[in-house]
Design an enzyme around this catalytic site. Structure first.
Site, PDB file in Angstrom:
ATOM      1  N   TYR A   5       0.791  -1.235   0.000  1.00  0.00           N
ATOM      2  CA  TYR A   5       0.000   0.000   0.000  1.00  0.00           C
ATOM      3  C   TYR A   5       0.822   1.283   0.000  1.00  0.00           C
ATOM      4  CZ  TYR A   5      -3.717  -3.303   1.018  1.00  0.00           C
ATOM      5  OH  TYR A   5      -4.601  -4.355   0.951  1.00  0.00           O
TER       6      TYR A   5
ATOM      7  N   ASN B 262     -12.366   4.655  -2.618  1.00  0.00           N
ATOM      8  CA  ASN B 262     -11.665   3.383  -2.415  1.00  0.00           C
ATOM      9  C   ASN B 262     -12.451   2.665  -1.322  1.00  0.00           C
ATOM     10  OD1 ASN B 262     -10.111   1.214  -1.809  1.00  0.00           O
ATOM     11  ND2 ASN B 262      -8.166   2.334  -1.717  1.00  0.00           N
TER      12      ASN B 262
HETATM   13  O1  CA2 Z   1      -5.783  -1.864  -3.052  1.00  0.00           O
HETATM   14  C1  CA2 Z   1      -6.660  -1.250  -2.419  1.00  0.00           C
HETATM   15  O2  CA2 Z   1      -6.722  -0.036  -2.366  1.00  0.00           O
HETATM   16  C2  CA2 Z   1      -7.703  -2.041  -1.623  1.00  0.00           C
HETATM   17  O3  CA2 Z   1      -8.950  -1.380  -1.774  1.00  0.00           O
HETATM   18  C3  CA2 Z   1      -7.241  -2.009  -0.178  1.00  0.00           C
HETATM   19  C4  CA2 Z   1      -8.084  -2.857   0.760  1.00  0.00           C
HETATM   20  C5  CA2 Z   1      -8.278  -4.261   0.213  1.00  0.00           C
HETATM   21  O4  CA2 Z   1      -9.191  -4.983   1.028  1.00  0.00           O
HETATM   22  C6  CA2 Z   1      -8.806  -4.244  -1.220  1.00  0.00           C
HETATM   23  O5  CA2 Z   1      -8.911  -5.577  -1.677  1.00  0.00           O
HETATM   24  C7  CA2 Z   1      -7.868  -3.471  -2.124  1.00  0.00           C
HETATM   25  C8  CA2 Z   1      -7.414  -2.982   2.140  1.00  0.00           C
HETATM   26  C9  CA2 Z   1      -7.056  -1.688   2.776  1.00  0.00           C
HETATM   27  C10 CA2 Z   1      -6.232  -1.989   4.002  1.00  0.00           C
HETATM   28  O6  CA2 Z   1      -5.306  -0.958   4.160  1.00  0.00           O
HETATM   29  C11 CA2 Z   1      -4.244  -1.167   5.005  1.00  0.00           C
HETATM   30  C12 CA2 Z   1      -3.250  -0.234   4.969  1.00  0.00           C
HETATM   31  C13 CA2 Z   1      -2.162  -0.372   5.782  1.00  0.00           C
HETATM   32  C14 CA2 Z   1      -2.075  -1.446   6.648  1.00  0.00           C
HETATM   33  C15 CA2 Z   1      -3.072  -2.388   6.691  1.00  0.00           C
HETATM   34  C16 CA2 Z   1      -4.175  -2.239   5.864  1.00  0.00           C
END
Ligand code: CA2
Length: 146
Positions: free
Chosen positions: A25, A77
């Site tokens: 991310y 998002n």
């Molecule tokens: O790729 C993306 O932006 C997602 O929407 C992110 C989601 C995931 O469930 C989607 O499949 C794809 C997850 C967001 C979690 O964000 C975090 C950031 C830092 C640490 C842990 C989680």
């Protein structure tokens, strides 16, 4: 007078950006991303509001509010709700403006449960795998369209 009002909506766990899983991310925090979007929008005469929630109902309420307050586009998002939430899809279906779906990661390169998006059934545009630049790509498209 502003050229238009944009709502940027971030779904669950995106408040943790920059603290964990940077290989997926990125290193930017949500505040970094929002600040850059505010700056770019303001420089171009657009009004922008950024919100994050870990609660499905709060995201839905924000979409409902956008229907009534003159918001012309939503950049969303939906995070994990992308793959589960018919309720967010229904709320977006009741919104008349443009909808941009953004994912930081390329969801199609990941687990198969991330390959399906309810939100894509409504989105005018889907951007995945560009990291935080995905939000900017959506905003630039709006700015260009005037
Ligand atoms: O790729 C993306 O932006 C997602 O929407 C992110 C989601 C995931 O469930 C989607 O499949 C794809 C997850 C967001 C979690 O964000 C975090 C950031 C830092 C640490 C842990 C989680």
């Amino acid at each position: 007078m502003s050229k238009g009002k944009v709502l940027v909506l971030h779904g669950p766990n995106l408040n943790l950006l920059g603290t964990r899983q940077p290989e997926i991310y990125g290193y930017e925090t949500l505040e970094d991303i929002n600040n850059a979007l505010y700056e770019r929008a303001a420089d171009n005469g657009w009004e922008i509001a950024c919100r994050q929630s870990n609660h499905e109902g709060e995201l839905i309420d924000a979409i409902h509010a956008a229907r009534l307050d003159g918001t012309v586009a939503i950049i969303i998002n939906p995070a994990a709700y992308t793959h589960t939430s018919v309720a967010i899809l229904d709320a977006l279906n009741a919104f008349d403006g443009k909808v941009f779906e953004v994912h930081l990661s390329n969801v199609h390169k990941r687990e198969t449960f991330r390959h399906h998006s309810y939100v894509s059934l409504r989105a005018d545009s889907v951007i995945a795998g560009l990291g935080s630049q995905g939000y900017h790509a959506a905003l630039e498209a709006l700015i260009k369209a005037g």
